[in-house]
Design an enzyme around this catalytic site. Structure first.
Site, PDB file in Angstrom:
ATOM      1  N   CYS A   1       0.804  -1.235   0.000  1.00 22.65           N
ATOM      2  CA  CYS A   1       0.000   0.000   0.000  1.00 22.65           C
ATOM      3  C   CYS A   1       0.829   1.274   0.000  1.00 22.65           C
ATOM      4  O   CYS A   1       0.336   2.310  -0.427  1.00 22.65           O
ATOM      5  CB  CYS A   1      -1.024   0.001   1.138  1.00 22.65           C
ATOM      6  SG  CYS A   1      -0.345   0.166   2.776  1.00 22.65           S
ATOM      7  N   MET A   2       2.078   1.239   0.489  1.00 22.06           N
ATOM      8  CA  MET A   2       2.782   2.507   0.662  1.00 22.06           C
ATOM      9  C   MET A   2       4.165   2.575   0.030  1.00 22.06           C
ATOM     10  O   MET A   2       4.813   3.614   0.088  1.00 22.06           O
ATOM     11  CB  MET A   2       2.951   2.808   2.160  1.00 22.06           C
ATOM     12  CG  MET A   2       1.686   3.094   2.902  1.00 22.06           C
ATOM     13  SD  MET A   2       0.595   4.231   2.065  1.00 22.06           S
ATOM     14  CE  MET A   2       1.662   5.616   1.797  1.00 22.06           C
TER      15      MET A   2
ATOM     16  N   GLY B   1      -3.063   4.244   4.123  1.00 24.04           N
ATOM     17  CA  GLY B   1      -4.279   3.468   4.322  1.00 24.04           C
ATOM     18  C   GLY B   1      -4.374   2.877   5.718  1.00 24.04           C
ATOM     19  O   GLY B   1      -5.442   2.828   6.312  1.00 24.04           O
ATOM     20  N   GLN B   2      -3.241   2.410   6.274  1.00 29.08           N
ATOM     21  CA  GLN B   2      -3.282   1.656   7.528  1.00 29.08           C
ATOM     22  C   GLN B   2      -2.848   2.532   8.706  1.00 29.08           C
ATOM     23  O   GLN B   2      -2.106   3.495   8.531  1.00 29.08           O
ATOM     24  CB  GLN B   2      -2.372   0.438   7.424  1.00 29.08           C
ATOM     25  CG  GLN B   2      -2.770  -0.492   6.286  1.00 29.08           C
ATOM     26  CD  GLN B   2      -1.980  -1.782   6.322  1.00 29.08           C
ATOM     27  OE1 GLN B   2      -2.305  -2.680   7.069  1.00 29.08           O
ATOM     28  NE2 GLN B   2      -0.942  -1.877   5.509  1.00 29.08           N
TER      29      GLN B   2
ATOM     30  N   MET C   1      -4.021   5.066  -2.552  1.00 25.20           N
ATOM     31  CA  MET C   1      -3.739   3.839  -3.305  1.00 25.20           C
ATOM     32  C   MET C   1      -3.712   4.042  -4.820  1.00 25.20           C
ATOM     33  O   MET C   1      -3.009   3.329  -5.524  1.00 25.20           O
ATOM     34  CB  MET C   1      -4.764   2.759  -2.967  1.00 25.20           C
ATOM     35  CG  MET C   1      -4.648   2.229  -1.569  1.00 25.20           C
ATOM     36  SD  MET C   1      -2.989   1.760  -1.147  1.00 25.20           S
ATOM     37  CE  MET C   1      -2.754   2.758   0.282  1.00 25.20           C
TER      38      MET C   1
END
Ligand code: SF4
Lengths: 772, 77
Positions: free
Chosen positions: A176-177, A398-399, A361
């Site tokens: 995601c990153m 996102g997290q 994302m």
């Protein structure tokens, strides 16, 4: 009595909303509201960061006895100013699902059997020893998460990289990153955003790049809308590949064809230069121009490797490079009209407007993810709209702790808490802090996430410990990696809170505590570290992921490295970890400060947080005598990159004629293993679906709710059609959320990735559709 | 039996309409701001089904621009 309590709670509810309104609209008044005395209704409140996205909202968890019964936005937390979203509120219910894993399980004669947790930890330690003896140190691996707490990731890195000497440590934040990281590193030489959420109240224009913030970062989106309401001359542009709730709430929605954001970003730069909207003073003093390799591949083959070769170029060469990106040429590539491209450029180019770009994302899960990050920075750098309040290229996470645990602690194969394994100085620093002999840390990175699962499939890795993540849903091209995990002589340990398709492939399952059942810290998108206490007891034999690793480390003989007691370990780990960042560019707040506040931003220098990095007025790490100092790069400058448009790894063709795009919905957190156990969230979106354009649906002869089979070269999934639902893709594209384990859309996706960041592209592959 | 509170923003110029719309819905109590285009909404529903229906009604209000939760309590927890 009951009525009284209810009216107290209602008064507390109103009080929270009024406090939030007061933070967002300073001076707002609610004359009609009378606060009741003791409005808490005997609920006691304790602070924590929400665990359901990277925004990092501060919440107050309401306790009645030892049960969490309520949540409110923390008005003292500058992230959310008292707001929270539907997932945040329901987060406490996720603690109490009926099928919580409460006991350890070990596979015996092919069957999972409940055992005392100490026995399971013995099995894990023995298996690590046996595997290393038989197959070498690089045959064991740890796969963690951006939902790991900071201490979880720290002890994992210390055990695997330091004590065991393998760089087989990865985390799902690679998925995601990673492109955001390599974007920062290549443009600025240092990771994480220069700005902070306060940019929202200062900006006049927001451009969201492939980012459905209304669903994915709803509290930040609310802050944007509130700012527009308050200031009235705020413009929000949604620049995306499909129409979403964010498009509906924005002032203008502009759709582009997948992967062509690269071309549009270059066209915006072309226009900025053509109209002489360049901030020459800034560009001359603070930037330099560069190019790298092109036609860089897609990583779909095993052992793929790529190394970029940066070269200096002049401004004139950069300008010549942009000749391929006139708005008219890019209109043909991207489907975005030249007029809209010019409009976007004029917003960025207007010196009277402060512009914030947000992305997540859409730009990171991109086969040219590093490049598109570079190109959006280019726009802000050419116009000098960076590192000042309201002028902010802002990569969201996102997290809840993709930044805190994965990027800052460095739980990726090439990283250490400070620096990279390839650098002797970084290895020595880690070996010293960790009390290990020189040479303990291997100077060579091993496998990034996709390659790590390929290595498990090939047999190069034989033992894998997976914590706080569900790769048997989230890995792209999933069939290969699930088959790999199930092969003979592979040993998989999974620490989790509920049964998942990943615990299905496990040989040992460890029951983990979750969120506020343990003490820990997260680090959010804006460099904010957020401490939380253990507020509620974990059920059964559950144990924190940190403590599980400590127990195994001690069984492996590393008592000296893991000496702490159960009542003190989080504070001790934090203070040890903090030594890695002991410099003005990254100083972290002491443990006691973290405990006292609703999050603290780093660099934390002389008792002060840094809100805008690289800006001498705000950042004490900057050289004196200059207005900006991009100190991450040796030349003190930010790098503007000439990066071309290149197509996706797999585009629609005659046979597979649709794009498949995947993502999330507001109600569910990632693979749904927690949120699908919360009745309200589950009932709101009980199953995944495929969004179709109404005209495509009509061509296919499908109406809302009828089944469609989505077929790629790798697999197929059959699911219900959603037509004119909350999202509407353009013709030729379908969208599927990935939260539902009954419809494993990643059996269809492609494991192509950005060659620089190694982050897979979940947004683009080719599929065909059949009415099922 | 959830009790929830929200900060609600009306569409441009639609604060009065929004207040009227919300006041007409069962289980909703509102506190309008005197000096800003913002309204506090407190909902108190007897069960999850009613809550689900209420959420649907709120989402469909044309006078409403955005709704952000600030507090949630569920006695069944
Ligand atoms: S926006 Fe994210 S962090 Fe904030 S309450 Fe919602 S899920 Fe939690």
């Amino acid at each position: 009595m009951k009525l009284n309590r209810r009216s107290f709670i209602k008064s507390a509810a109103a009080g929270s909303a009024i406090a939030a309104a007061g933070s967002i609209f300073p001076g707002i008044s609610f004359a009609g509201w009378q606060k009741q005395e003791d409005a808490s209704g005997n609920i006691t409140w304790q602070k924590a960061p929400c665990r359901f996205c990277g925004t990092g909202c501060g919440v107050l968890v309401g306790m009645s006895g030892d049960r969490a019964v309520a949540v409110k936005g923390d008005p003292n937390c500058s992230v959310n100013k008292g707001l929270c979203c539907v997932k945040g509120f329901h987060s406490v219910q996720a603690l109490y699902g009926k099928d919580r894993l409460k006991k350890a399980q070990v596979r015996k004669n092919g069957k999972m059997v409940e055992v005392p947790i100490a026995e399971a930890l013995d099995v894990i330690a023995d298996k690590i020893k046996e595997t290393i003896t038989k197959h070498g140190k690089d045959s064991v691996a740890m796969y963690g998460s951006g939902q790991w707490t900071i201490p979880d990731g720290y002890v994992a890195s210390k055990l695997f990289k330091g004590c065991l000497g393998t760089n087989n440590v990865e985390a799902n934040a690679r998925l995601c990153m990673a492109s955001a990281v390599t974007g920062f590193m290549t443009s600025f030489g240092i990771d994480e955003p220069m700005g902070c959420y306060e940019d929202i109240e200062h900006a006049d224009v927001f451009v969201t790049w492939g980012n459905n913030m209304a669903e994915m970062h709803p509290v930040l989106f609310s802050r944007m809308l509130a700012s527009r309401k308050r200031k009235r001359d705020v413009t929000i542009i949604d620049f995306a590949t499909r129409t979403t709730r964010s498009s509906q709430a924005s002032d203008k929605s502009i759709l582009f064809k997948p992967n062509t954001d690269l071309a549009v970003a270059n066209a915006i730069c072309y226009e900025i230069i053509r109209n002489d909207w360049v901030n020459w003073d800034f560009v001359k003093k603070h930037t330099s121009f560069h190019k790298g390799k092109t036609n860089i591949g897609y990583g779909t083959e095993d052992h793929f490797s790529f190394k970029d070769k940066p070269e200096d170029i002049s401004f004139e060469e950069y300008k010549t490079f942009l000749q391929d990106y006139t708005p008219e040429k890019v209109e043909r590539i991207s489907g975005v009209s030249a007029k809209d491209i010019k409009y976007l450029a004029s917003l960025y180019g207007d010196p009277s407007k402060k512009v914030t770009s947000f992305w997540c994302m859409g730009m990171n899960q991109h086969v040219r993810g590093t490049w598109i990050n570079n190109l959006v920075y280019n726009i802000h750098l050419l116009t000098g709209k960076i590192s000042t309040p309201g002028n902010s290229p802002f990569s969201l996470t996102g997290q809840p702790s993709a930044c805190g645990t994965v990027r800052e602690v460095g739980t990726l194969t090439h990283k250490l808490p400070y620096g990279v394994v390839m650098k002797e100085g970084a290895r020595k620093k880690a070996e010293k802090i960790w009390g290990l002999p020189a040479g303990s840390i291997d100077p060579k990175p091993t496998y990034h996430t996709v390659e790590m699962f390929r290595a498990l499939d090939r047999g190069d890795i034989r033992f894998m410990w997976i914590q706080v993540t569900n790769p048997m849903i989230t890995m792209p091209n999933l069939n290969r990696y699930r088959d790999g995990a199930l092969k003979e002589d592979r040993f998989v340990v999974v620490s989790d809170v509920y049964p998942t398709p990943t615990t299905d492939v496990a040989d040992v399952i460890l029951p983990a505590t979750m969120w506020v059942e343990q003490e820990g810290m997260y680090g959010n998108s804006e460099r904010r570290t957020q401490h939380f206490d253990r507020i509620v007891p974990g059920p059964g034999d559950t144990m924190s992921d940190t403590w599980q690793i400590i127990e195994v480390a001690r069984r492996l003989g590393f008592e000296k490295q893991f000496p702490w007691g159960e009542d003190e370990y989080i504070g001790k780990i934090w203070e040890e970890y903090r030594q890695f960042h002991d410099n003005p560019k990254h100083n972290m707040a002491p443990y006691e400060v973290l405990k006292a506040r609703s999050g603290v931003q780093w660099p934390f220098v002389n008792g002060k947080e840094t809100r805008w990095r690289f800006n001498t007025k705000h950042d004490p790490a900057c050289k004196k005598g200059t207005d900006f100092d991009f100190y991450g790069k040796k030349d003190g400058k930010a790098w503007i990159w000439a990066r071309p448009y290149e197509p996706a790894a797999e585009s629609p063709d005659q046979e597979y004629n649709f794009w498949l795009n995947t993502g999330r919905v507001i109600e569910h957190w990632h693979t749904g293993s927690m949120t699908r156990r919360v009745p309200v969230l589950h009932n709101a979106v009980p199953e995944a679906y495929v969004e179709l354009n109404p005209e495509d649906a009509s061509d296919l002869g499908v109406v809302n709710g009828e089944k469609v089979k989505i077929i790629s070269r790798r697999g197929s999934v059959t699911m219900k059609a959603s037509i004119n639902g909350r999202g509407v893709p353009p013709r030729g594209m379908v969208f599927v959320p990935f939260f539902d384990e009954s419809y494993k859309i990643n059996e269809v996706t492609l494991d192509a990735f950005c060659p620089i960041s190694k982050q897979p592209d979940y947004k683009k592959c080719a599929v065909r559709l059949e009415k099922a | 039996m959830p009790i929830l509170s929200y900060l609600v923003l009306p569409q441009a110029g639609a604060k009065e309409q929004l207040c009227a719309d919300l006041a007409a819905i069962e289980y909703c109590e509102i506190i309008p701001a005197d000096n800003e285009e913002a309204v506090v909404l407190v909902t108190d529903t007897p069960d999850e089904e009613t809550e689900k229906n209420l959420q649907k009604m709120l989402k469909n209000l044309s006078s409403l621009q955005s709704i952000s939760m600030t507090f949630g309590h569920n006695a069944e927890l």
